[in-house]
Write an enzyme that holds these catalytic residues in place. Sequence first.
Site, PDB file in Angstrom:
ATOM      1  N   CYS A  60       0.838  -1.199   0.000  1.00 49.99           N
ATOM      2  CA  CYS A  60       0.000   0.000   0.000  1.00 49.99           C
ATOM      3  C   CYS A  60       0.873   1.249   0.000  1.00 49.99           C
ATOM      4  CB  CYS A  60      -0.925   0.004   1.221  1.00 49.99           C
ATOM      5  SG  CYS A  60      -2.170   1.315   1.214  1.00 49.99           S
ATOM      6  N   CYS A  64      -2.020   4.198   7.047  1.00 43.80           N
ATOM      7  CA  CYS A  64      -3.097   4.430   8.011  1.00 43.80           C
ATOM      8  C   CYS A  64      -2.780   3.732   9.330  1.00 43.80           C
ATOM      9  CB  CYS A  64      -4.421   3.920   7.453  1.00 43.80           C
ATOM     10  SG  CYS A  64      -4.848   4.694   5.872  1.00 43.80           S
ATOM     11  N   CYS A  67      -4.816   0.468  10.333  1.00 46.11           N
ATOM     12  CA  CYS A  67      -4.983  -0.603   9.339  1.00 46.11           C
ATOM     13  C   CYS A  67      -4.914  -1.977  10.000  1.00 46.11           C
ATOM     14  CB  CYS A  67      -3.898  -0.497   8.270  1.00 46.11           C
ATOM     15  SG  CYS A  67      -4.022  -1.770   6.980  1.00 46.11           S
TER      16      CYS A  67
END
Length: 344
Positions: A60, A64, A67
């Site tokens: 990714c 975040c 996550c």
Amino acid sequence: MLSFQQIKAVGGISILLLGGGAYLFHEKIGIVFTKLRDRLPFLARRKIPVSVNYHFTRVCNAECGFCFHTAKSSYRAPLEDAKLGLLMLKRAGMRKMNFAGGEPFMYPKFLGELLEFCRDELQLESISIVTNGTKVTEKFLEKYGRCIDILAVSCDSFDAKTNIEIGRGKDGGNREQLFRIAEWCHEYGIKFKLNTVVCKLNYHEDMVDTVEQLGPFRWKCFQVLMVEGENDSEKTLRDVRKFQITDEQYEEFCDRHKHLKCFVPESNKVMAGSYLILDEFLRFLDKADGIETASDSILEVGVQKALEQVRWDEESFEKRGGVYDWSKEVAAGCGEGLDKALEF
């Protein structure tokens, strides 16, 4: 009216399939065993993987902090293995495929091949993608739009500072790209969806006006979730603890937005065990108790055996509205659709 099927056996004994039960029936005595499925495993109801979420990569471009499917592996199955897995799922009864990650648009060619396979070869009812939106392009949607029923974009806040704190990019600016994607979806006949993780940094936010302007047909709002081994401590790639909220704080966010037609809340309780997640190794993942376990690969043991190795709560799947208007033909949202007069 209940439907039934009688299977003749020997000596005046039959197997009676009535509703969801299986009974041993004697023509003179009547029903002998009422829990026949427990005694005869071959009568056990087969699980049908109606809707599957294939996280074909963990890679990714965002970070975040909450996550729960982190980049613990960079593996991605060979294209032919991925297609074989999808074919097996289709034969087992899959009707909807959702591609997720990681970030699936990190590999646009691979994603495009799978989209065309699901549309042209498998002819699934619904094909969707979950993305952070940063790598979505009009060129991709123009080429593959016919293969996509739903494009879901993750958006946790419309405040740049909040997005930076969460880990969604260095500039926190996602508003302009969201409106671009919404317009492209409208142009290429794709249903536009929003996904939001409600956490400590955004539960107080009022997102009504912008959501109405974007006009998604569905806005899924998840309560931030802890999964052991993924985001539960300082030893994991992500640490969700500073993002966690109480049930009351989650309800506060929901109360502020529940009047929107597109609003779909999912608390931890509702989410638990109700999703069928297939990882990059084509294994089903069980995250029901906040502890991740994995089945064997469906390529090695088949779909049914792999399903038996994890807990999938079909009742919760149905209760949370797991089957919905997921094909392109039906569209309704939080407003009259995207206002083309809005400036980016």
